[in-house]
Design an enzyme around this catalytic site. Structure first.
Site, PDB file in Angstrom:
ATOM      1  N   ARG A  22      79.435 -12.386  29.720  1.00 44.75           N
ATOM      2  CA  ARG A  22      79.063 -12.622  31.111  1.00 44.75           C
ATOM      3  C   ARG A  22      79.713 -13.890  31.650  1.00 44.75           C
ATOM      4  O   ARG A  22      80.011 -14.001  32.835  1.00 44.75           O
ATOM      5  CB  ARG A  22      77.534 -12.711  31.234  1.00 44.75           C
ATOM      6  CG  ARG A  22      76.839 -11.365  31.124  1.00 44.75           C
ATOM      7  CD  ARG A  22      75.340 -11.485  31.149  1.00 44.75           C
ATOM      8  NE  ARG A  22      74.825 -12.202  29.980  1.00 44.75           N
ATOM      9  CZ  ARG A  22      73.535 -12.409  29.737  1.00 44.75           C
ATOM     10  NH1 ARG A  22      72.632 -11.981  30.578  1.00 44.75           N
ATOM     11  NH2 ARG A  22      73.161 -13.052  28.650  1.00 44.75           N
ATOM     12  N   LYS A  60      72.797  -3.424  15.481  1.00 38.62           N
ATOM     13  CA  LYS A  60      71.413  -2.975  15.323  1.00 38.62           C
ATOM     14  C   LYS A  60      70.492  -3.849  16.183  1.00 38.62           C
ATOM     15  O   LYS A  60      70.783  -5.017  16.401  1.00 38.62           O
ATOM     16  CB  LYS A  60      71.002  -3.007  13.838  1.00 38.62           C
ATOM     17  CG  LYS A  60      71.092  -4.389  13.158  1.00 38.62           C
ATOM     18  CD  LYS A  60      69.907  -5.264  13.454  1.00 38.62           C
ATOM     19  CE  LYS A  60      70.206  -6.717  13.193  1.00 38.62           C
ATOM     20  NZ  LYS A  60      69.281  -7.622  13.882  1.00 38.62           N
ATOM     21  N   TYR A  71      82.335  -6.749  31.197  1.00 42.68           N
ATOM     22  CA  TYR A  71      82.284  -5.816  30.081  1.00 42.68           C
ATOM     23  C   TYR A  71      83.120  -4.571  30.377  1.00 42.68           C
ATOM     24  O   TYR A  71      83.779  -4.018  29.500  1.00 42.68           O
ATOM     25  CB  TYR A  71      80.840  -5.410  29.788  1.00 42.68           C
ATOM     26  CG  TYR A  71      79.951  -6.557  29.341  1.00 42.68           C
ATOM     27  CD1 TYR A  71      80.315  -7.369  28.270  1.00 42.68           C
ATOM     28  CD2 TYR A  71      78.758  -6.825  30.002  1.00 42.68           C
ATOM     29  CE1 TYR A  71      79.518  -8.424  27.862  1.00 42.68           C
ATOM     30  CE2 TYR A  71      77.941  -7.882  29.600  1.00 42.68           C
ATOM     31  CZ  TYR A  71      78.328  -8.681  28.535  1.00 42.68           C
ATOM     32  OH  TYR A  71      77.533  -9.721  28.139  1.00 42.68           O
ATOM     33  N   ASP A 104      64.633  -6.990  15.193  1.00 40.73           N
ATOM     34  CA  ASP A 104      65.628  -7.935  14.688  1.00 40.73           C
ATOM     35  C   ASP A 104      65.635  -8.037  13.171  1.00 40.73           C
ATOM     36  O   ASP A 104      66.695  -8.175  12.559  1.00 40.73           O
ATOM     37  CB  ASP A 104      65.390  -9.320  15.284  1.00 40.73           C
ATOM     38  CG  ASP A 104      66.376  -9.638  16.391  1.00 40.73           C
ATOM     39  OD1 ASP A 104      67.404 -10.257  16.095  1.00 40.73           O
ATOM     40  OD2 ASP A 104      66.137  -9.230  17.529  1.00 40.73           O
ATOM     41  N   HIS A 161      72.229  -2.466  25.122  1.00 40.66           N
ATOM     42  CA  HIS A 161      72.990  -1.580  24.240  1.00 40.66           C
ATOM     43  C   HIS A 161      73.161  -0.180  24.822  1.00 40.66           C
ATOM     44  O   HIS A 161      74.256   0.387  24.799  1.00 40.66           O
ATOM     45  CB  HIS A 161      72.327  -1.487  22.865  1.00 40.66           C
ATOM     46  CG  HIS A 161      72.424  -2.735  22.064  1.00 40.66           C
ATOM     47  ND1 HIS A 161      71.929  -2.841  20.775  1.00 40.66           N
ATOM     48  CD2 HIS A 161      72.963  -3.954  22.341  1.00 40.66           C
ATOM     49  CE1 HIS A 161      72.147  -4.050  20.308  1.00 40.66           C
ATOM     50  NE2 HIS A 161      72.764  -4.751  21.251  1.00 40.66           N
ATOM     51  N   ARG A 210      64.806 -15.607  22.680  1.00 42.07           N
ATOM     52  CA  ARG A 210      65.084 -14.173  22.660  1.00 42.07           C
ATOM     53  C   ARG A 210      64.085 -13.392  21.811  1.00 42.07           C
ATOM     54  O   ARG A 210      63.648 -12.298  22.185  1.00 42.07           O
ATOM     55  CB  ARG A 210      66.506 -13.943  22.135  1.00 42.07           C
ATOM     56  CG  ARG A 210      66.942 -12.483  22.112  1.00 42.07           C
ATOM     57  CD  ARG A 210      68.360 -12.370  21.597  1.00 42.07           C
ATOM     58  NE  ARG A 210      68.486 -12.815  20.221  1.00 42.07           N
ATOM     59  CZ  ARG A 210      68.188 -12.056  19.168  1.00 42.07           C
ATOM     60  NH1 ARG A 210      67.702 -10.845  19.327  1.00 42.07           N
ATOM     61  NH2 ARG A 210      68.351 -12.520  17.944  1.00 42.07           N
TER      62      ARG A 210
END
Length: 330
Positions: free
Chosen positions: A41, A101, A62, A182, A83, A169
């Site tokens: 970004r 993932k 992107y 995660d 994603h 996050r």
């Protein structure tokens, strides 16, 4: 999809310039691969990443990477909620994708992405690097050989310590925060490789003040009597051990699940435990993607689409049991 059969390198385009993208870029020398372009970004951040890892192109968009005809595969290393959209954008442009993932926030989104890839005829894979690791593949062969007998128990844990911060996050539901997506994906994939789909799942856990899953303990049960005990948490680091126990022996992944350097195999047939050395990292995953692309495969046998969806279904069920819901989910 067409095979990339010439001797030229596979040209990768990265979406995201964070820590995991850096680790992947550092290992991209494995096989015949090259980092061609990166997008973030922040265009300056992308440019700095490109300079650090030798990419010839960088973008603050992107879409610029996805639409570049020189790119052979798009690696998506942005945060979880992006994603799905980015993978579908790449697939729609006819680009193969390796998606960090978890592939998506939940199983319905994963099914949508992987169905789109198959319909478009492009390769798609979830980047659970552990599944391509030679040591894990060797452990599967040892189990299949019967050396340790019938599997009766798998234990795996991946927990870290992150002080609570609503902006972090891992604690931010709008950013896909929580221990399961995660951290828990690793113990779950590990157990799945040796025991497969469980017949029952029991879940205990705690939530952070923002409502993200903070600690999660999962038990899988099987009709055979086997069990898998899996844990992930953000509240404190743990030893991170991973073991497979059978009726005639056991396998331990040393020193920890996420740093796989050797297997210690102890069998009741006498003899000394066998130790196999290995270097961990993203290299084997990169080589597996290259193999699939050059052979025109739509999915990798070491990380099949069905497993990605099934494990996200189990995570969805665990989140539902704990009361964790991401924005926009029903």
């Amino acid at each position: 999809m067409s095979n990339i059969t010439s001797g030229r390198p596979i040209r990768w385009g990265f979406l995201g310039a964070g820590g995991i993208a850096s680790a992947m870029a550092a290992d991209l020398h494995h096989g015949n691969n090259t980092l061609y372009a990166v997008a973030a970004r922040d265009a300056e951040r992308a440019a700095a990443f490109a300079a650090r890892f030798g990419a010839t192109h960088s973008h603050g968009s992107y879409r610029a990477v996805i639409e570049d005809p020189a790119i052979d595969i798009v690696y998506i290393a942005t945060t979880h909620p992006f994603h799905r959209e980015q993978a579908l954008m790449a697939i729609d442009a006819g680009k193969p994708v390796l998606v960090e993932k978890p592939l998506t926030l939940n199983a319905p989104q994963a099914r949508e992405v992987l169905t789109a890839a198959r319909r478009r005829g492009v390769f798609a894979m979830e980047a659970v690097w552990m599944r391509a690791n030679p040591l894990i593949l060797q452990a599967q062969k040892i189990v299949a050989s019967g050396v340790i007998g019938d599997i009766v128990a798998v234990h795996a844990d991946f927990s870290i310590g992150v002080d609570f911060d609503p902006g972090h996050r891992l604690y931010d539901l709008a950013n896909g925060g929580g221990a399961l997506l995660d951290l828990g994906v690793y113990p779950m994939h590990f157990a799945w490789l040796f025991l497969g789909r469980p017949d029952t799942q029991q879940v205990l856990g705690t939530l952070s003040p923002t409502g993200s899953d903070e600690t999660v303990a999962i038990q899988w049960g099987y009709a055979s009597g086997a069990t898998a005990q899996l844990r992930c948490a953000m509240t404190a680091p743990t030893p991170g051990h991973a073991t497979i126990a059978g009726t005639t022996g056991s396998i331990s992944v040393e020193p920890v699940l996420l740093k796989q350097e050797r297997l210690v195999v102890s069998a009741k047939d006498g003899g000394e435990p066998r130790v196999t050395d290995n270097q961990s990292g993203y290299g084997p995953q990169i080589e597996e993607v290259e193999r699939c692309l050059r052979n025109g495969l739509l999915e990798s046998p070491v990380a099949p689409h069905a497993d990605t969806i099934a494990i996200l279904e189990l995570i969805d069920r665990a989140r539902a049991d704990l009361g964790v819901r991401y924005p926009g989910e029903r």
